[in-house]
Design an enzyme around this catalytic site. Structure first.
Site, PDB file in Angstrom:
ATOM      1  N   ASP A 158      12.501   0.797 -53.341  1.00 34.94           N
ATOM      2  CA  ASP A 158      13.887   1.278 -52.884  1.00 34.94           C
ATOM      3  C   ASP A 158      13.854   2.221 -51.463  1.00 34.94           C
ATOM      4  O   ASP A 158      14.467   2.776 -51.135  1.00 34.94           O
ATOM      5  CB  ASP A 158      14.872   1.870 -53.720  1.00 34.94           C
ATOM      6  CG  ASP A 158      15.217   0.878 -54.987  1.00 34.94           C
ATOM      7  OD1 ASP A 158      15.154  -0.240 -54.769  1.00 34.94           O
ATOM      8  OD2 ASP A 158      15.316   1.584 -55.810  1.00 34.94           O
ATOM      9  N   LYS A 185      12.738  -1.223 -47.567  1.00 38.07           N
ATOM     10  CA  LYS A 185      12.006  -2.347 -47.130  1.00 38.07           C
ATOM     11  C   LYS A 185      12.697  -3.653 -46.802  1.00 38.07           C
ATOM     12  O   LYS A 185      12.342  -4.032 -45.567  1.00 38.07           O
ATOM     13  CB  LYS A 185      11.203  -3.038 -48.433  1.00 38.07           C
ATOM     14  CG  LYS A 185      10.045  -1.873 -48.914  1.00 38.07           C
ATOM     15  CD  LYS A 185       9.460  -2.579 -49.948  1.00 38.07           C
ATOM     16  CE  LYS A 185      10.185  -2.782 -51.274  1.00 38.07           C
ATOM     17  NZ  LYS A 185      10.873  -1.465 -51.983  1.00 38.07           N
ATOM     18  N   GLY A 211      15.750  -5.248 -55.082  1.00 45.72           N
ATOM     19  CA  GLY A 211      17.129  -5.580 -54.550  1.00 45.72           C
ATOM     20  C   GLY A 211      16.845  -4.853 -53.239  1.00 45.72           C
ATOM     21  O   GLY A 211      16.667  -3.801 -53.023  1.00 45.72           O
ATOM     22  N   HIS A 212      16.874  -5.861 -52.211  1.00 42.56           N
ATOM     23  CA  HIS A 212      16.473  -5.418 -50.855  1.00 42.56           C
ATOM     24  C   HIS A 212      17.959  -5.670 -50.031  1.00 42.56           C
ATOM     25  O   HIS A 212      18.363  -6.809 -49.840  1.00 42.56           O
ATOM     26  CB  HIS A 212      15.333  -6.265 -50.301  1.00 42.56           C
ATOM     27  CG  HIS A 212      13.947  -6.256 -50.987  1.00 42.56           C
ATOM     28  ND1 HIS A 212      13.227  -6.851 -50.774  1.00 42.56           N
ATOM     29  CD2 HIS A 212      13.823  -5.172 -51.934  1.00 42.56           C
ATOM     30  CE1 HIS A 212      11.997  -6.550 -51.463  1.00 42.56           C
ATOM     31  NE2 HIS A 212      12.451  -5.642 -52.422  1.00 42.56           N
ATOM     32  N   THR A 213      18.205  -4.367 -49.456  1.00 47.39           N
ATOM     33  CA  THR A 213      19.530  -4.387 -48.875  1.00 47.39           C
ATOM     34  C   THR A 213      19.563  -4.708 -47.415  1.00 47.39           C
ATOM     35  O   THR A 213      18.653  -3.936 -46.768  1.00 47.39           O
ATOM     36  CB  THR A 213      20.154  -3.070 -49.139  1.00 47.39           C
ATOM     37  OG1 THR A 213      20.100  -2.597 -50.541  1.00 47.39           O
ATOM     38  CG2 THR A 213      21.600  -3.115 -48.561  1.00 47.39           C
ATOM     39  N   THR A 223      14.835  -3.287 -65.429  1.00 56.31           N
ATOM     40  CA  THR A 223      15.881  -3.914 -64.757  1.00 56.31           C
ATOM     41  C   THR A 223      16.249  -4.936 -65.816  1.00 56.31           C
ATOM     42  O   THR A 223      17.331  -5.503 -65.728  1.00 56.31           O
ATOM     43  CB  THR A 223      15.330  -4.560 -63.682  1.00 56.31           C
ATOM     44  OG1 THR A 223      14.417  -5.741 -63.972  1.00 56.31           O
ATOM     45  CG2 THR A 223      15.072  -3.609 -62.477  1.00 56.31           C
ATOM     46  N   GLN A 260       9.057  -3.779 -54.984  1.00 52.74           N
ATOM     47  CA  GLN A 260       8.836  -2.321 -55.617  1.00 52.74           C
ATOM     48  C   GLN A 260       7.964  -1.730 -54.660  1.00 52.74           C
ATOM     49  O   GLN A 260       8.129  -1.664 -53.584  1.00 52.74           O
ATOM     50  CB  GLN A 260       8.186  -2.731 -57.043  1.00 52.74           C
ATOM     51  CG  GLN A 260       9.104  -3.671 -57.973  1.00 52.74           C
ATOM     52  CD  GLN A 260       9.216  -5.010 -57.737  1.00 52.74           C
ATOM     53  OE1 GLN A 260       8.064  -5.654 -57.439  1.00 52.74           O
ATOM     54  NE2 GLN A 260      10.253  -5.586 -57.731  1.00 52.74           N
ATOM     55  N   GLY A 270      22.739  -0.996 -60.099  1.00 54.41           N
ATOM     56  CA  GLY A 270      23.773   0.004 -60.084  1.00 54.41           C
ATOM     57  C   GLY A 270      23.634   1.353 -60.554  1.00 54.41           C
ATOM     58  O   GLY A 270      24.125   2.123 -60.432  1.00 54.41           O
ATOM     59  N   ARG A 307      19.801   6.454 -58.628  1.00 52.94           N
ATOM     60  CA  ARG A 307      18.625   6.837 -58.697  1.00 52.94           C
ATOM     61  C   ARG A 307      18.167   8.335 -58.558  1.00 52.94           C
ATOM     62  O   ARG A 307      18.934   9.244 -58.081  1.00 52.94           O
ATOM     63  CB  ARG A 307      17.891   6.370 -57.065  1.00 52.94           C
ATOM     64  CG  ARG A 307      18.263   4.877 -56.837  1.00 52.94           C
ATOM     65  CD  ARG A 307      17.838   4.490 -55.518  1.00 52.94           C
ATOM     66  NE  ARG A 307      17.762   2.904 -55.297  1.00 52.94           N
ATOM     67  CZ  ARG A 307      18.280   2.238 -54.041  1.00 52.94           C
ATOM     68  NH1 ARG A 307      18.290   3.071 -53.124  1.00 52.94           N
ATOM     69  NH2 ARG A 307      18.427   1.194 -54.243  1.00 52.94           N
ATOM     70  N   LEU A 328      16.160   9.090 -42.550  1.00 55.00           N
ATOM     71  CA  LEU A 328      15.866  10.276 -42.072  1.00 55.00           C
ATOM     72  C   LEU A 328      17.338  10.924 -41.899  1.00 55.00           C
ATOM     73  O   LEU A 328      17.491  12.216 -42.190  1.00 55.00           O
ATOM     74  CB  LEU A 328      15.183  10.253 -40.619  1.00 55.00           C
ATOM     75  CG  LEU A 328      14.924  11.630 -40.065  1.00 55.00           C
ATOM     76  CD1 LEU A 328      13.732  12.092 -40.864  1.00 55.00           C
ATOM     77  CD2 LEU A 328      14.758  11.429 -38.480  1.00 55.00           C
TER      78      LEU A 328
END
Ligand code: GDP
Ligand code: IMO
Ligand code: MG
Length: 424
Positions: free
Chosen positions: A13, A16, A40-42, A129, A223, A300, A303, A330
């Site tokens: 997370d 990436k 899960g890549h946003t 997961t 990952q 969901g 983290r 940042l």
């Protein structure tokens, strides 16, 4: 840009998906080579947010080819749902997606086994997961897996499936799980096979022909380094090689064809699931969660958050051969007066300062971070587009992270959008 591997240098997370989407502008092909729909890549494009699980993060850009290579484990039903979900939002998925015939399948019994094994572990659970990833890779290594090539051969698939269900139902019975209904599984997987068959091919041949034609490839890691099955915080890891070598074995492209490795790091640290996280800090987590950030893109779950851990990222640079670093999020630290960076560990808080993470997860959990502090910049950075316009203290912080991690800083990300990307 030639051939580039992009990996997460922390616990996943790192952002990436966002960086892949940005870099895809310059390449021809994006390849996923390990992991499954645990990822899960946003990607945020304008006001639209997309979360990709199996499909490479190049899919939003026209004219780019996306490859799901041999090292990925594919839940075919989940992949069909992902394709249909994207198509419903106007994303074209036709000849721009290729799927390896050697990629292993995640089967319904893998998902149930994943759940049963987690339940049995009780408080020692991994916090997976529950997508069946571990059991699917387990079957692959034990030479009992089914592959995409089997799925698209109906008679063969039916035979192999019935044998596998028989064995797995015996196991599930002992573990207290629901047995799998063979007829239902066959119907679901057969329907998925019909939809996916046109995408299935020998992706190794495709990639090598593409390289011969001077096409450029970006390998999208899933990952992060410390979830790697060999080098991560075992057993609190995922079941694939998330480090850069996994991109080669997982795609059939040899190491000498790779030109650059990019490591993605968050400006702080996060982890989802169980396992050691030496710099974990609840008040930093609270601040980030209150900003609406750091909730898992796949499950969901909130983290766990901590300060930047340079002991970990320096080790990640060695493991992956990281040449260049992209620092994301940042802007998450814009409101802090003082920022901590972990530069060493002390086992139980005493004795010599360690500069390498212990490989034993129990020992790592006993490590107390040794911190240095840097002043915060207390200025919003999310609208800044040129490196020189970042506050001096923000630049110093980013440069310190790169120096301690041992690689060259090339990208700083100050927001989820494409345009919130600064090249150094
Ligand atoms: P991945 O699994 O590495 O692709 O990362 P995820 O998508 O799971 O999580 C990263 C989260 O941070 C997502 O919500 C992204 O939209 C977001 N993100 C990425 N880069 C930045 C950034 O520089 N600033 C902010 N505010 N959000 C970011
Ligand atoms: P991306 O690609 C963060 C974590 C799970 C759990 C452990 C094992 O989005 O960075 P698994 O289901 O793989 O057996 O779970 O690994 N995990 C991730 N954490 N990002 C991911 O992917 C992850 N994929 C798995 O939370 O701790
Ligand atoms: Mg993610």
């Amino acid at each position: 840009m030639s051939n580039t591997i992009l990996v997460g240098s922390q616990w996943g997370d790192e952002g990436k998906g966002k960086i892949i989407d940005v870099l895809t502008g310059k390449v021809d092909i994006v390849v996923r080579s390990q992991g499954g729909n645990n990822a899960g890549h946003t990607i945020v494009r304008g006001s639209e947010k997309y979360v990709l699980h199996l499909i490479p993060s190049g899919i939003l850009r026209k004219g780019k080819i996306c490859v799901i290579a041999n090292g990925v484990v594919i839940d075919p039903v989940a992949l069909v749902a992902e394709i249909e979900g994207l198509r419903a939002r106007g994303i074209k998925i036709e000849k721009n997606l290729l799927i390896s015939e050697c990629a292993h399948l995640v089967m319904p019994y893998h998902r149930t086994l994943d759940r049963c094994r987690e339940d049995l572990k009780g408080k020692n659970k991994i916090g997976t997961t529950k997508r069946g990833i571990g059991p699917a890779y387990g079957d692959k290594i034990a030479r009992m897996g089914l592959r995409m090539g089997d799925l698209i051969r109906p008679e063969l698939f039916k035979q192999k499936l019935s044998l596998r269900i028989r064995e797995n139902n015996l196991l599930l019975k002992e573990l207290g799980g629901q047995p799998i209904k063979g007829g239902r599984a066959l119907a679901e997987y057969t329907a998925a096979a019909k939809m996916l068959a046109p995408f299935v091919t020998n992706t190794v041949t495709y990639l090598h022909k593409a390289m011969a034609a001077k096409k450029e490839i970006l390998f999208e890691g899933a990952q992060g380094t410390f979830l790697d099955i060999d080098h991560g915080t075992y057993p609190f890891v995922t079941s694939s090689n998330t480090t850069s070598g996994g991109a080669c074995t997982g795609s059939g492209v040899a190491p000498n064809r790779i030109d650059t490795v990019i490591g993605v790091i968050k400006a702080y640290t996060t982890r989802v699931g169980e396992g050691p996280l030496p710099t974990e800090d609840d008040s930093l987590g609270e601040m980030l969660h209150e900003m609406g950030r750091e909730f898992g893109a796949t499950t969901g779950r909130s983290r766990r958050c901590g300060w930047f851990d340079a002991v970990a990222t320096h080790y990640a640079t060695l493991l992956n051969g990281v040449d260049e670093l992209a620092i994301t999020n940042l802007d998450g630290l814009d409101g802090l007066e003082e920022i901590r960076i972990c530069i060493g560990y002390r086992l139980d808080g005493k004795g010599a300062v360690l500069d390498t993470p212990p490989s034993d997860a129990g020992e790592l959990a006993r490590c107390h971070p040794v911190y240095t502090t840097m002043p915060g910049w207390l200025t919003p950075t999310d609208k800044i587009i040129r490196y020189k316009d970042l506050p001096l203290k923000a630049r110093r912080y980013a440069e310190m992270l790169a120096k301690l991690s041992g690689a060259q800083l090339t990208i700083v990300s100050v927001g989820p959008g494409r345009e919130q990307t600064i090249y150094r």
